[in-house]
Write an enzyme that holds these catalytic residues in place. Structure first.
Site, PDB file in Angstrom:
ATOM      1  CG  HIS A 122      12.415 -11.079  -6.346  1.00  0.00           C
ATOM      2  ND1 HIS A 122      11.887 -10.051  -5.600  1.00  0.00           N
ATOM      3  CD2 HIS A 122      11.624 -11.160  -7.439  1.00  0.00           C
ATOM      4  CE1 HIS A 122      10.847  -9.528  -6.222  1.00  0.00           C
ATOM      5  NE2 HIS A 122      10.667 -10.193  -7.363  1.00  0.00           N
ATOM      6  NE  ARG A 161       7.033  -6.878  -5.475  1.00  0.00           N
ATOM      7  CZ  ARG A 161       7.231  -7.456  -6.665  1.00  0.00           C
ATOM      8  NH1 ARG A 161       7.481  -8.748  -6.748  1.00  0.00           N
ATOM      9  NH2 ARG A 161       7.209  -6.732  -7.767  1.00  0.00           N
TER      10      ARG A 161
HETATM   11  P1  NDP Z   1      -2.689  -9.083 -11.029  1.00  0.00           P
HETATM   12  O1  NDP Z   1      -2.924  -7.651 -10.714  1.00  0.00           O
HETATM   13  O2  NDP Z   1      -3.072  -9.578 -12.378  1.00  0.00           O
HETATM   14  O3  NDP Z   1      -3.406 -10.020  -9.950  1.00  0.00           O
HETATM   15  C1  NDP Z   1      -3.398  -9.728  -8.593  1.00  0.00           C
HETATM   16  C2  NDP Z   1      -4.366 -10.643  -7.880  1.00  0.00           C
HETATM   17  O4  NDP Z   1      -4.324 -10.360  -6.480  1.00  0.00           O
HETATM   18  C3  NDP Z   1      -5.809 -10.402  -8.318  1.00  0.00           C
HETATM   19  O5  NDP Z   1      -6.516 -11.617  -8.321  1.00  0.00           O
HETATM   20  C4  NDP Z   1      -6.336  -9.490  -7.216  1.00  0.00           C
HETATM   21  O6  NDP Z   1      -7.744  -9.535  -7.031  1.00  0.00           O
HETATM   22  C5  NDP Z   1      -5.634 -10.097  -6.019  1.00  0.00           C
HETATM   23  N1  NDP Z   1      -5.628  -9.143  -4.907  1.00  0.00           N
HETATM   24  C6  NDP Z   1      -5.081  -7.919  -4.831  1.00  0.00           C
HETATM   25  N2  NDP Z   1      -5.348  -7.340  -3.632  1.00  0.00           N
HETATM   26  C7  NDP Z   1      -6.089  -8.237  -2.948  1.00  0.00           C
HETATM   27  C8  NDP Z   1      -6.706  -8.228  -1.680  1.00  0.00           C
HETATM   28  N3  NDP Z   1      -6.608  -7.171  -0.856  1.00  0.00           N
HETATM   29  N4  NDP Z   1      -7.430  -9.306  -1.299  1.00  0.00           N
HETATM   30  C9  NDP Z   1      -7.553 -10.372  -2.132  1.00  0.00           C
HETATM   31  N5  NDP Z   1      -6.996 -10.445  -3.356  1.00  0.00           N
HETATM   32  C10 NDP Z   1      -6.270  -9.389  -3.762  1.00  0.00           C
HETATM   33  O7  NDP Z   1      -1.129  -9.329 -10.765  1.00  0.00           O
HETATM   34  P2  NDP Z   1      -0.209 -10.474 -11.382  1.00  0.00           P
HETATM   35  O8  NDP Z   1      -0.915 -11.758 -11.277  1.00  0.00           O
HETATM   36  O9  NDP Z   1       0.296 -10.069 -12.716  1.00  0.00           O
HETATM   37  O10 NDP Z   1       1.039 -10.407 -10.377  1.00  0.00           O
HETATM   38  C11 NDP Z   1       0.863 -10.640  -9.004  1.00  0.00           C
HETATM   39  C12 NDP Z   1       2.113 -10.278  -8.222  1.00  0.00           C
HETATM   40  O11 NDP Z   1       3.129 -11.238  -8.433  1.00  0.00           O
HETATM   41  C13 NDP Z   1       2.797  -8.964  -8.615  1.00  0.00           C
HETATM   42  O12 NDP Z   1       2.129  -7.848  -8.063  1.00  0.00           O
HETATM   43  C14 NDP Z   1       4.169  -9.146  -8.017  1.00  0.00           C
HETATM   44  O13 NDP Z   1       4.186  -8.677  -6.678  1.00  0.00           O
HETATM   45  C15 NDP Z   1       4.372 -10.649  -8.021  1.00  0.00           C
HETATM   46  N6  NDP Z   1       5.412 -11.061  -8.969  1.00  0.00           N
HETATM   47  C16 NDP Z   1       6.515 -11.705  -8.477  1.00  0.00           C
HETATM   48  C17 NDP Z   1       7.500 -12.138  -9.330  1.00  0.00           C
HETATM   49  C18 NDP Z   1       8.659 -12.908  -8.829  1.00  0.00           C
HETATM   50  O14 NDP Z   1       9.600 -13.159  -9.599  1.00  0.00           O
HETATM   51  N7  NDP Z   1       8.657 -13.346  -7.598  1.00  0.00           N
HETATM   52  C19 NDP Z   1       7.421 -11.894 -10.781  1.00  0.00           C
HETATM   53  C20 NDP Z   1       6.215 -11.244 -11.189  1.00  0.00           C
HETATM   54  C21 NDP Z   1       5.261 -10.827 -10.293  1.00  0.00           C
HETATM   55  P3  NDP Z   1      -8.755  -9.066  -8.195  1.00  0.00           P
HETATM   56  O15 NDP Z   1      -8.675 -10.181  -9.217  1.00  0.00           O
HETATM   57  O16 NDP Z   1     -10.057  -8.963  -7.511  1.00  0.00           O
HETATM   58  O17 NDP Z   1      -8.210  -7.753  -8.727  1.00  0.00           O
HETATM   59  C1  OXD Z   2       7.816  -8.489 -10.928  1.00  0.00           C
HETATM   60  C2  OXD Z   2       8.945  -9.117 -10.251  1.00  0.00           C
HETATM   61  O1  OXD Z   2       7.026  -7.795 -10.286  1.00  0.00           O
HETATM   62  O2  OXD Z   2       9.893  -9.561 -10.937  1.00  0.00           O
HETATM   63  O3  OXD Z   2       7.684  -8.685 -12.152  1.00  0.00           O
HETATM   64  O4  OXD Z   2       8.940  -9.227  -9.040  1.00  0.00           O
END
Ligand code: NDP
Ligand code: OXD
Length: 313
Positions: free
Chosen positions: A276, A228
Site C-alpha cells: 500500500h 483498494r
Molecule cells: P476520484 O474520486 O477523483 O476518482 C474516482 C473515479 O472512480 C472516478 O472516475 C469515478 O467516476 C470512478 N468511480 C467511482 N465509483 C464508480 C463506479 N461505481 N463505477 C465506475 N466508476 C466509478 O478519486 P481519486 O482518483 O483521487 O482516487 C481514487 C482511489 O485511489 C481512492 O479512492 C483510493 O481508494 C485510491 N488511492 C490509493 C492509494 C494507494 O497508495 N494505493 C493512494 C491514493 C488513492 P466519476 O468520474 O463518474 O465520478
Molecule cells: C489514499 C491512500 O487513499 O493512501 O490516499 O490509500
C-alpha cells in the site's frame, strides 16, 4: 479551538510536526478532552476509532489524510458534516509514477529479465511497443486522469471507465456496466484506481476477468490494482493467473492489510506486491493544504474536495 488529529494505523508524529510547522498558531491534539469535547471543530483522520467523531458536538469538517475516504465512512456513527479528501499534485504524481512503473515493467518483461539474471541467462524477449498496448483504467478521477495523460505521452492507447459519462481528450471513455464490458474487451493492461464503495466492492472477480480479452500482445491481460483491496477477490485473481486468464498482476492493496504472511500472493511468481505504497501521503507535502483549508474555512470560505457521501467517494 484545537484541531483533532486521529491516526489509527501508524505513528501520528510526522503529521503532528508538519501540521504544527504549517500553522504554529493552532493547537493540535491527539485525543478529545473527555467523553464529549465541544472545543474541537476540525478533525484530521486516517482510520479513526469508531464513535470518536460523534463525540464532538461542534465538529465542522473531517479531513482525510488520503485521497480515499472509505476508512472514514466505515464508521456508521459519523456526524453529518463535510468530509474532505486529498487532491494534490504530490500525491497524484506519486500514483502516476507507480502506474507508469508497473505498466512499463510488465510491457518490458521486467519479471522475465529479473528471473533470467538470477540464472545468468542471455536471451531477448518480445517487448511490445507502447502503441500496441491498450491500458484500460477503471477510475478516471483525479488520479486516473493524470496517469492516463502520462501513459498517453509514452505512446500507450488509453481507455477509461467511470461512473458518470466523460469526454477526455486522448482517452476512449466508457461508463456504466455496458461500458465496462466494452472497455474490458479492448484492454491489454487493466489499471484500477477506483474508490471502495458499495458499488465497487468485490468488482475484481471471476465474472470481470471472464469479460477480458483472451489474447493480448503480452499473452493474456495484466491486472494492476492500486485502488483498494476491498475491490478484489484474491482467490479469483490467483485462479485467473493459474488458469491463464491473467498473465501477470501488480497489487498495491489487499483484502487484509498488512498482507498476511500466509497469503499465496507473496510467493506467486507472476504477482508483484507492494505494501500500500503506490502513493503515500507525505506530511511535509500535504499538511499545508489541510491547514490552509482550515484557516480559510475559519475565515468563512468554502471547503474544497468534499466527498459525495451518497456516492461513497
Ligand atoms: P476520484 O474520486 O477523483 O476518482 C474516482 C473515479 O472512480 C472516478 O472516475 C469515478 O467516476 C470512478 N468511480 C467511482 N465509483 C464508480 C463506479 N461505481 N463505477 C465506475 N466508476 C466509478 O478519486 P481519486 O482518483 O483521487 O482516487 C481514487 C482511489 O485511489 C481512492 O479512492 C483510493 O481508494 C485510491 N488511492 C490509493 C492509494 C494507494 O497508495 N494505493 C493512494 C491514493 C488513492 P466519476 O468520474 O463518474 O465520478
Ligand atoms: C489514499 C491512500 O487513499 O493512501 O490516499 O490509500
Amino acid at each position: 479551538m484545537p484541531i483533532l488529529l486521529s491516526i489509527g494505523s501508524y505513528d501520528p508524529q510526522p503529521w503532528l510536526t508538519a501540521m504544527g510547522r504549517e500553522a504554529p498558531e493552532e493547537t493540535i491534539v491527539l485525543a478529545p478532552d473527555g467523553p464529549e469535547d465541544p472545543s474541537i471543530e476540525y478533525a484530521v483522520v486516517w482510520k479513526q476509532p469508531r464513535n470518536l467523531l460523534t463525540r464532538l458536538p461542534n465538529l465542522k469538517a473531517i479531513f482525510s489524510l488520503g485521497a480515499g475516504v472509505d476508512h472514514i465512512l466505515a464508521d456508521d456513527t459519523l456526524p453529518d458534516v463535510p468530509i474532505l479528501r486529498i487532491v494534490a499534485e504530490d500525491l497524484t504524481n506519486r500514483m502516476s509514477e507507480y502506474v507508469v512503473w508497473r505498466v512499463l515493467d510488465h510491457t518490458r518483461q521486467g519479471r522475465l529479465y529479473r528471473e533470467r539474471q538470477t540464472q545468468r541467462l542471455w536471451g531477448e524477449e518480445h517487448q511490445p511497443a507502447a502503441h500496441a498496448i491498450t491500458v484500460g483504467l477503471m477510475g478516471i478521477g483525479a488520479l486516473g486522469q493524470d496517469a492516463a495523460a502520462k501513459l498517453r505521452a509514452l505512446g500507450f492507447q488509453v481507455a477509461g471507465w467511470s461512473r458518470t459519462p466523460k469526454h477526455i481528450d486522448g482517452i476512449t471513455c466508457y461508463s456504466g456496466p455496458d461500458g465496462l464490458a466494452a472497455m474490458l474487451g479492448v484492454t491489454d493492461i487493466l489499471v484500477v484506481l477506483l474508490p471502495l464503495t458499495e458499488e465497487t466492492r468485490g468488482i475484481l472477480d471471476t465474472p470481470l476477468f471472464e469479460q477480458m480479452k483472451r489474447q493480448t500482445p503480452l499473452g493474456a491481460p495484466v491486472l494492476i490494482n492500486a485502488g483498494r483491496g476491498g475491490l478484489q477477490n484474491e482467490g479469483a485473481i490467483l485462479r485467473a493467473l493459474d488458469g491463464g486468464r491473467l498473465s501477470e498482476v501488480s497489487l498495491d492493496v489487499f483484502e487484509t492489510e498488512p498482507l498476511p504472511a500466509a497469503s499465496p500472493l507473496w510467493s506467486h511468481p507472476r504477482v508483484f506486491v507492494t505494501p500500500h505504497a503506490a502513493a503515500a501521503s507525505d506530511p511535509d507535502a500535504l499538511s499545508s493544504l489541510i491547514m490552509r483549508q482550515i484557516a480559510n474555512h475559519r475565515a468563512g470560505e468554502p471547503l474544497k474536495h468534499a466527498v459525495d457521501r451518497s456516492a461513497g467517494y
